[in-house]
Scaffold this motif. Structure first.
Motif, PDB file in Angstrom:
ATOM      1  N   THR A   1      -6.328   1.892   0.514  1.00 51.89           N
ATOM      2  CA  THR A   1      -5.806   0.560   0.179  1.00 51.89           C
ATOM      3  C   THR A   1      -4.540   0.672  -0.654  1.00 51.89           C
ATOM      4  O   THR A   1      -3.586  -0.083  -0.459  1.00 51.89           O
ATOM      5  CB  THR A   1      -6.859  -0.232  -0.606  1.00 51.89           C
ATOM      6  OG1 THR A   1      -8.128   0.005  -0.029  1.00 51.89           O
ATOM      7  CG2 THR A   1      -6.544  -1.692  -0.586  1.00 51.89           C
ATOM      8  N   MET A   2      -4.530   1.657  -1.566  1.00 55.47           N
ATOM      9  CA  MET A   2      -3.339   1.832  -2.392  1.00 55.47           C
ATOM     10  C   MET A   2      -2.133   2.170  -1.538  1.00 55.47           C
ATOM     11  O   MET A   2      -1.040   1.649  -1.739  1.00 55.47           O
ATOM     12  CB  MET A   2      -3.561   2.963  -3.387  1.00 55.47           C
ATOM     13  CG  MET A   2      -4.343   2.610  -4.588  1.00 55.47           C
ATOM     14  SD  MET A   2      -4.196   3.947  -5.743  1.00 55.47           S
ATOM     15  CE  MET A   2      -5.604   3.650  -6.736  1.00 55.47           C
TER      16      MET A   2
ATOM     17  N   THR B   1      -7.583  -1.532  -7.039  1.00 58.22           N
ATOM     18  CA  THR B   1      -8.642  -0.886  -6.277  1.00 58.22           C
ATOM     19  C   THR B   1      -8.646   0.597  -6.600  1.00 58.22           C
ATOM     20  O   THR B   1      -7.664   1.133  -7.086  1.00 58.22           O
ATOM     21  CB  THR B   1      -8.423  -1.077  -4.771  1.00 58.22           C
ATOM     22  OG1 THR B   1      -9.378  -0.281  -4.084  1.00 58.22           O
ATOM     23  CG2 THR B   1      -7.056  -0.633  -4.377  1.00 58.22           C
TER      24      THR B   1
ATOM     25  N   GLY C   1       4.277   3.399  -6.386  1.00 58.39           N
ATOM     26  CA  GLY C   1       3.662   3.454  -7.701  1.00 58.39           C
ATOM     27  C   GLY C   1       4.615   3.998  -8.750  1.00 58.39           C
ATOM     28  O   GLY C   1       4.510   3.669  -9.920  1.00 58.39           O
TER      29      GLY C   1
ATOM     30  N   LEU D   1      -0.584   8.405  -4.774  1.00 62.55           N
ATOM     31  CA  LEU D   1      -0.633   7.378  -5.803  1.00 62.55           C
ATOM     32  C   LEU D   1       0.748   6.832  -6.132  1.00 62.55           C
ATOM     33  O   LEU D   1       0.896   5.654  -6.396  1.00 62.55           O
ATOM     34  CB  LEU D   1      -1.237   7.948  -7.080  1.00 62.55           C
ATOM     35  CG  LEU D   1      -2.717   8.221  -7.054  1.00 62.55           C
ATOM     36  CD1 LEU D   1      -3.090   9.006  -8.288  1.00 62.55           C
ATOM     37  CD2 LEU D   1      -3.490   6.942  -7.023  1.00 62.55           C
TER      38      LEU D   1
ATOM     39  N   LYS E   1      -0.865  -0.790   0.319  1.00 64.93           N
ATOM     40  CA  LYS E   1      -0.106  -1.703  -0.527  1.00 64.93           C
ATOM     41  C   LYS E   1       1.261  -1.149  -0.859  1.00 64.93           C
ATOM     42  O   LYS E   1       2.188  -1.913  -1.127  1.00 64.93           O
ATOM     43  CB  LYS E   1      -0.867  -1.965  -1.822  1.00 64.93           C
ATOM     44  CG  LYS E   1      -2.004  -2.908  -1.635  1.00 64.93           C
ATOM     45  CD  LYS E   1      -2.505  -3.423  -2.945  1.00 64.93           C
ATOM     46  CE  LYS E   1      -3.627  -4.392  -2.647  1.00 64.93           C
ATOM     47  NZ  LYS E   1      -4.550  -4.557  -3.709  1.00 64.93           N
ATOM     48  N   GLN E   2       1.397   0.195  -0.845  1.00 53.76           N
ATOM     49  CA  GLN E   2       2.694   0.758  -1.174  1.00 53.76           C
ATOM     50  C   GLN E   2       3.666   0.700  -0.030  1.00 53.76           C
ATOM     51  O   GLN E   2       4.807   1.115  -0.158  1.00 53.76           O
ATOM     52  CB  GLN E   2       2.530   2.221  -1.598  1.00 53.76           C
ATOM     53  CG  GLN E   2       1.958   2.334  -2.974  1.00 53.76           C
ATOM     54  CD  GLN E   2       1.814   3.763  -3.376  1.00 53.76           C
ATOM     55  OE1 GLN E   2       2.741   4.531  -3.200  1.00 53.76           O
ATOM     56  NE2 GLN E   2       0.674   4.124  -3.876  1.00 53.76           N
TER      57      GLN E   2
ATOM     58  N   TRP F   1      -2.844  -1.707  -8.676  1.00 49.93           N
ATOM     59  CA  TRP F   1      -3.222  -1.915  -7.288  1.00 49.93           C
ATOM     60  C   TRP F   1      -4.544  -2.642  -7.135  1.00 49.93           C
ATOM     61  O   TRP F   1      -4.861  -3.117  -6.060  1.00 49.93           O
ATOM     62  CB  TRP F   1      -3.325  -0.586  -6.537  1.00 49.93           C
ATOM     63  CG  TRP F   1      -2.104   0.239  -6.556  1.00 49.93           C
ATOM     64  CD1 TRP F   1      -2.027   1.531  -6.949  1.00 49.93           C
ATOM     65  CD2 TRP F   1      -0.784  -0.126  -6.154  1.00 49.93           C
ATOM     66  NE1 TRP F   1      -0.742   1.990  -6.816  1.00 49.93           N
ATOM     67  CE2 TRP F   1       0.032   0.991  -6.335  1.00 49.93           C
ATOM     68  CE3 TRP F   1      -0.233  -1.297  -5.656  1.00 49.93           C
ATOM     69  CZ2 TRP F   1       1.383   0.981  -6.046  1.00 49.93           C
ATOM     70  CZ3 TRP F   1       1.114  -1.305  -5.366  1.00 49.93           C
ATOM     71  CH2 TRP F   1       1.898  -0.172  -5.562  1.00 49.93           C
TER      72      TRP F   1
ATOM     73  N   LEU G   1      -2.649   2.640 -12.890  1.00 43.28           N
ATOM     74  CA  LEU G   1      -2.436   2.420 -11.464  1.00 43.28           C
ATOM     75  C   LEU G   1      -3.571   1.622 -10.846  1.00 43.28           C
ATOM     76  O   LEU G   1      -3.357   0.832  -9.932  1.00 43.28           O
ATOM     77  CB  LEU G   1      -2.340   3.759 -10.742  1.00 43.28           C
ATOM     78  CG  LEU G   1      -0.985   4.387 -10.795  1.00 43.28           C
ATOM     79  CD1 LEU G   1      -1.070   5.715 -10.134  1.00 43.28           C
ATOM     80  CD2 LEU G   1      -0.003   3.535 -10.062  1.00 43.28           C
TER      81      LEU G   1
END
Lengths: 184, 101, 369
Positions: free
Chosen positions: C190-191, C185, C207, C274, C194-195, C183, C179
């Motif tokens: 931030t994850m 990072t 994810g 996640l 981005k999701q 991603w 993961l």
């Protein structure tokens, strides 16, 4: 201000607890005190700006190595040790005093001043307080960028060393089989 | 009040001396190994303080390698202690005198 | 020197208190959920009588009644135990279980006094590794409890449980690294941001869609880390008398479970952050909602409106996941110890490693195409 006070408190506690640790009777108590010392040292790493090292210290040292120590201590069921201090000879005392003097020389400003003036590097003379302006947010990136370019050989060799250590530990700690003893 | 990494070097000195006294004055192998871990941690603290003092990252990278070596050494040392305990039923270094050392 | 302002100190303290409050309240609620769900699976009623003032309230007063009973029971320290560690051992799961709630991302950020307050009490650069670090310290609670009881069966139970927890930490860490490749990072905020995007036009960029094998390995290792069935030999009632908990009575016993439920809660929050988008709704990301609300009420108030929305979305997802935990507990039989170790080392570790290598190769090809 707050960072300096907390660094001082953590450092003093770490030194005090490790001095306590070497004078305990039960091995389990020493192991638990060492775990606390390692967490305090990880806190000190965090205050110095090394966040990744702080977290890695807790995961590896306090969460894995000390677990192995605690396992061995509990499985061997060692009795509490009476503290026997052997007689200290004059030679040992003199060497210890010499060691102190060398350590103090190396560790304080006098020694640093002597050593620095013999080096030709500018960065040591302008020692600045820890302040990574932008790289405080990119600690992992910087560490891994360096580790996988300049220190790549060392990284691969360390992974091989860990493999050798795993295999070696299992081979050493295995019980000797009865058939091996008969054939010897 | 000295700056933070300088304090770090002083504390690493004190921790190293404490670990050294632990190795010198304890007779039990487990305590000696614990003191060796304290010494290795002191060295790591010195590396990180030095890297903070010079605003470079090399010290933190070296700290990882020292940590990996300390892990390997602890693992093999403990395996040796286990097999010594099986052979001699004791982990005091005073009882390990076959080589008259 | 790094400037730490007063609002940041206050907000960090408030976020930590929020984390501790939620982490401590999970245990009673989950105990009720577990008993009711167990009963429904076994075709009977669970505790549904204890309520307040003649209202049954579906039995929600049961955890409070249990807590009152446990508080007033006799606190007995057996004379043959190692006193210091006997008293210390229940504190360790509680301390780590509540301390690990500081890294939970409750929302993106709010603006107070012209400062951006990140809604995560501790926002280290090495993101979720903090959760791993503190959860790897939870091993000591079990080990110390087993050893200090001065009892061979407790010692064996404690050592077996800690060996199990340490073995599954390896697979847990290795299953998360793909993961990090995807991603780019380690930072949870931030994850999650981005999701919130859309993948291939109609799927949320979760994810779970990028790394399903990671998800399955991670879920299995979470079960083993928190000593939940089917991996709960340590607390197996009926095999080792009560394992490492034999000598622990009333409140000390319940402290272990408080720590275990709190750790389970944080692990579920980590899974949701996640793999399932965290506090973001699947197709209505907070960015999109902010753009809708911004012209009407201004940015500051819009962020304050999105804060409870984020918390509600996060808690809903986490409650669903924890309900699945409870379902699994009463469906699958317990593993034997050698089956458990075999699963951890011989099956999960190579799967996680191969997943890591394949993800690394695919990510490298995609990024440097």
């Amino acid at each position: 201000m707050i960072t300096q006070i907390s660094f001082l408190i953590m450092g003093v506690m770490a030194v005090f607890l490790s001095a306590l640790m070497i004078t305990r009777k039960w091995p389990v108590t020493s192991a638990m005190l060492l775990i606390v010392v390692m967490m305090l040292i990880a806190g000190m790493y965090g205050l110095l700006g090394a966040h990744f090292s702080a977290v890695a210290q807790i995961i590896v040292y306090a969460g894995a190595i000390m677990v192995v120590f605690v396992f061995v201590i509990m499985l061997l069921n060692l009795p509490p040790e009476e503290l026997r201090y052997g007689r200290i000879t004059i030679g040992e005392l003199l060497l210890t005093a010499l060691g102190f003097i060398v350590a103090l020389f190396l560790g304080t400003k006098v020694g640093q001043g002597y050593l620095i003036s013999n080096l030709n590097s500018n960065s040591l003379i302008n020692a600045r307080p820890p302040y990574y302006p932008a790289s405080m947010n990119e600690n992992v990136k910087n560490v891994s960028a360096l580790m996988f370019t300049d220190y790549l050989w060392a990284f691969e060799l360390i992974s091989f060393l860990i493999l050798v250590a795993i295999v070696g530990a299992i081979v050493i700690a295995k019980k000797a089989k009865v058939s091996d003893a008969k054939s010897a | 009040m000295p700056s933070l990494p300088e304090l770090g070097i002083y504390f690493s000195l004190l921790l190293f001396i404490t670990g050294l006294f632990g190795v010198m004055f304890r007779k039990n192998l487990i305590f000696m190994m614990l003191s060796v871990e304290v010494m290795l941690n002191a060295a790591n603290l010195a590396f990180i303080s030095a890297s903070s003092m010079t605003n470079t990252i090399d010290g933190q990278v070296i700290m990882f390698f020292v940590m990996a070596v300390a892990a390997c050494e602890a693992g093999i040392g403990l395996a040796l202690i286990i097999s010594l305990y099986r052979a001699k039923s004791s982990v005091e270094i005073d009882d390990l005198r076959i080589l008259r050392g | 020197m790094i400037e730490i302002s007063f609002t940041q100190i206050i907000s960090t303290i408030l976020l930590m208190l929020l984390g501790i409050a939620v982490g401590a309240q999970v245990a009673p609620i989950m105990s009720w959920v577990e008993r009711r769900q167990c009963a429904i699976i076994q075709r009977r009623l669970g505790p549904n009588r204890v309520g307040f003032f003649q209202f049954r309230l579906l039995g929600l007063g049961q955890p409070i009644a249990d807590a009152i009973k446990l508080l007033f029971k006799e606190d007995f320290v057996p004379p043959y135990v190692h006193k210091a560690f006997y008293v210390l051992a229940p504190v360790v799961p509680v301390a780590t279980g509540l301390a690990v709630t500081v890294a939970i991302p409750w929302g993106s950020h709010v603006v107070v006094n012209n400062q951006i307050i990140n809604l995560q009490a501790v926002n280290l650069n090495s993101g979720f590794l903090l959760i791993f670090a503190l959860s790897s310290l939870a091993v000591y609670g079990v080990t110390l409890a087993g050893w200090s009881s001065n009892n061979k069966y407790s010692l064996l139970g404690g050592l077996r449980a800690s060996a199990q927890m340490v073995s599954y930490e390896v697979a847990m860490g290795l299953s998360i690294i793909p993961l990090v490749f995807i991603w780019g990072t380690l930072d949870l905020q931030t994850m999650i941001t981005k999701q919130s995007e859309i993948l291939w036009g109609f799927l949320p960029n979760w994810g779970f869609i990028h790394a399903p094998i990671s998800f399955f390995v991670f879920i299995v290792t979470i079960f083993a880390e928190t000593n939940r069935l089917p991996f709960d030999l340590a607390e197996s009632e009926g095999e080792l008398v009560a394992g490492f908990l034999t000598e622990y009575g009333a409140m000390r016993w319940s402290l272990f479970f408080l720590g275990e439920y709190s750790m389970m809660f944080v692990m579920c929050v980590l899974t949701v952050s996640l793999f399932f988008g965290g506090y973001e709704l699947p197709w209505l990301s907070q960015h999109y909602l902010l753009e809708i609300l911004n012209p009407q009420v201004g940015e500051v108030l819009a962020r304050w409106i999105l804060l409870p929305l984020g918390i509600i979305v996060l808690l809903t997802k986490v409650i669903l996941l924890m309900w699945i935990f409870v379902q699994v507990r009463f469906t699958i039989p317990r593993f034997r110890y050698d089956q458990l170790m075999k699963l951890g080392w011989i099956y999960l570790l190579p799967i996680a490693l191969i997943n890591l290598i394949i993800t690394a190769i695919v990510t490298a090809i995609v990024k440097f195409h």
